[in-house]
Design an enzyme around this catalytic site. Structure first.
Site, PDB file in Angstrom:
ATOM      1  N   GLY A 112     117.335  93.849  34.781  1.00  0.00           N
ATOM      2  CA  GLY A 112     117.330  93.350  33.406  1.00  0.00           C
ATOM      3  C   GLY A 112     116.787  94.394  32.450  1.00  0.00           C
ATOM      4  O   GLY A 112     116.191  94.061  31.424  1.00  0.00           O
ATOM      5  N   GLY A 149     117.590  94.180  28.599  1.00  0.00           N
ATOM      6  CA  GLY A 149     117.217  93.010  27.816  1.00  0.00           C
ATOM      7  C   GLY A 149     116.004  93.308  26.948  1.00  0.00           C
ATOM      8  O   GLY A 149     115.509  94.441  26.895  1.00  0.00           O
ATOM      9  N   LEU A 150     115.493  92.297  26.269  1.00  0.00           N
ATOM     10  CA  LEU A 150     114.360  92.472  25.362  1.00  0.00           C
ATOM     11  C   LEU A 150     113.139  93.028  26.095  1.00  0.00           C
ATOM     12  O   LEU A 150     112.587  94.061  25.717  1.00  0.00           O
ATOM     13  CB  LEU A 150     114.013  91.137  24.693  1.00  0.00           C
ATOM     14  CG  LEU A 150     112.734  91.109  23.846  1.00  0.00           C
ATOM     15  CD1 LEU A 150     112.804  92.127  22.718  1.00  0.00           C
ATOM     16  CD2 LEU A 150     112.493  89.704  23.293  1.00  0.00           C
ATOM     17  N   GLY A 192     112.981  94.130  29.303  1.00  0.00           N
ATOM     18  CA  GLY A 192     113.326  95.287  30.114  1.00  0.00           C
ATOM     19  C   GLY A 192     113.430  96.566  29.311  1.00  0.00           C
ATOM     20  O   GLY A 192     112.991  97.635  29.767  1.00  0.00           O
ATOM     21  N   TYR A 231     118.395  75.858  33.615  1.00  0.00           N
ATOM     22  CA  TYR A 231     117.744  77.173  33.557  1.00  0.00           C
ATOM     23  C   TYR A 231     116.339  77.103  34.137  1.00  0.00           C
ATOM     24  O   TYR A 231     115.915  77.985  34.900  1.00  0.00           O
ATOM     25  CB  TYR A 231     117.699  77.656  32.107  1.00  0.00           C
ATOM     26  CG  TYR A 231     116.946  78.946  31.905  1.00  0.00           C
ATOM     27  CD1 TYR A 231     117.438  80.139  32.414  1.00  0.00           C
ATOM     28  CD2 TYR A 231     115.757  78.973  31.180  1.00  0.00           C
ATOM     29  CE1 TYR A 231     116.759  81.329  32.218  1.00  0.00           C
ATOM     30  CE2 TYR A 231     115.072  80.151  30.976  1.00  0.00           C
ATOM     31  CZ  TYR A 231     115.572  81.334  31.500  1.00  0.00           C
ATOM     32  OH  TYR A 231     114.889  82.512  31.298  1.00  0.00           O
ATOM     33  N   PRO A 238     105.561  83.925  30.180  1.00  0.00           N
ATOM     34  CA  PRO A 238     105.187  84.327  28.817  1.00  0.00           C
ATOM     35  C   PRO A 238     105.449  83.236  27.797  1.00  0.00           C
ATOM     36  O   PRO A 238     106.240  82.326  28.025  1.00  0.00           O
ATOM     37  CB  PRO A 238     106.105  85.527  28.561  1.00  0.00           C
ATOM     38  CG  PRO A 238     107.345  85.184  29.339  1.00  0.00           C
ATOM     39  CD  PRO A 238     106.875  84.433  30.572  1.00  0.00           C
TER      40      PRO A 238
END
Length: 264
Positions: free
Chosen positions: A15, A18-19, A21, A145, A172
């Site tokens: 990942g 992504g944000l 990563g 999810y 988080p």
């Protein structure tokens, strides 16, 4: 492996585009660490982690000793409601393939990323403690999810028990920052509101509509603070754990929207 030496090991970040990563990759690279960052469409190595053979080839190629497993199919409320089957299937495939390789190779340490939306619905207005994470049904709008992310924790716990693999499972708060997903339908609340206000300005719209009544409260965490916390946790690792990372400050959505409006 002495976990105090994690910085000296070969590090794999799934990942990685992504944000979280992207920021973690940039930070660890700036520290001069040995990092391979993986995305499914871009990054310094491309891999579809939903595919078992592709995942195996990745681990054969790089042979990591530390894995930051951040890869996931993610989205906001609309995406979680309308694409439940995809969210569960794709995330389950990703987690099973990645942790399966970690298990088979007995890689010493993995940092897994959870989600606060997987906490039980019954605790919505309570302080959230890590021991309660698996104890109850999550919010129905994102349950598919949520269960896929819970399954990741269950697998990591089993890997520690049966193979001695150390892990940190991080939960988080609502993360925001540069490189976030600003899609008009599938983004989370902060980038979603930013998009709405910018769109309104660019198209001379007099108002912006936010979902719900605006009274819902969320804990918002800036991405740089999360990255600092991740590194601090790894530097001070002593035993496998599940841990929340948050500010402890709850902000109503209406207040958030007003701040974004003033900033725009």
């Amino acid at each position: 492996m002495n976990m105090l030496n994690w910085r000296k090991e070969k590090i794999l970040i799934t990942g990685g585009t992504g944000l979280i990563g992207t920021h973690l990759t940039n930070k660890l690279n700036s520290m001069g660490l040995n990092v391979l960052s993986v995305g499914n469409t871009r990054g310094n190595y491309k891999c579809d982690l939903r595919n078992q053979q592709s995942t195996k080839k990745l681990f054969d190629y790089y042979k990591p000793q530390v894995v930051f497993h951040l890869a996931a199919k993610v989205g906001g409320i609309f995406a979680n409601i309308t694409k439940k089957s995809d969210f569960y299937l794709h995330n389950t495939q990703i987690n099973t393939n990645v942790v399966g390789e970690i298990q088979n190779r007995e890689i010493p340490f993995v940092f897994g990323m959870g989600t606060g939306c997987a906490y039980p619905k019954k605790l919505e207005d309570h302080i959230l403690y890590e021991d309660d994470f698996l104890d109850g049904i999550p919010e129905i709008t994102n349950d598919a999810y949520a269960y896929s992310k819970r399954n990741l924790l269950v697998h990591l716990k089993a890997c520690e028990e049966n193979h001695g693999i150390n892990y940190i499972y991080c939960i988080p708060a609502n993360i925001f920052g540069p490189f976030d997903n600003f899609h008009p339908k599938y983004s989370h609340v902060v980038p979603g509101l930013i998009f709405k206000f910018l769109y309104a300005i660019q198209n001379s719209q007099p108002s912006v509509t936010i979902g719900g009544n605006g009274k819902a409260k969320r804990d918002f965490l800036y991405i740089d603070d999360l990255i600092d916390a991740i590194i601090l946790l790894c530097d001070n690792f002593s035993k496998s754990k599940t841990i929340n990372i948050s500010t402890g400050i709850l902000t109503p959505i209406s207040e958030l929207a007003n701040k974004i409006k003033l900033g725009s």
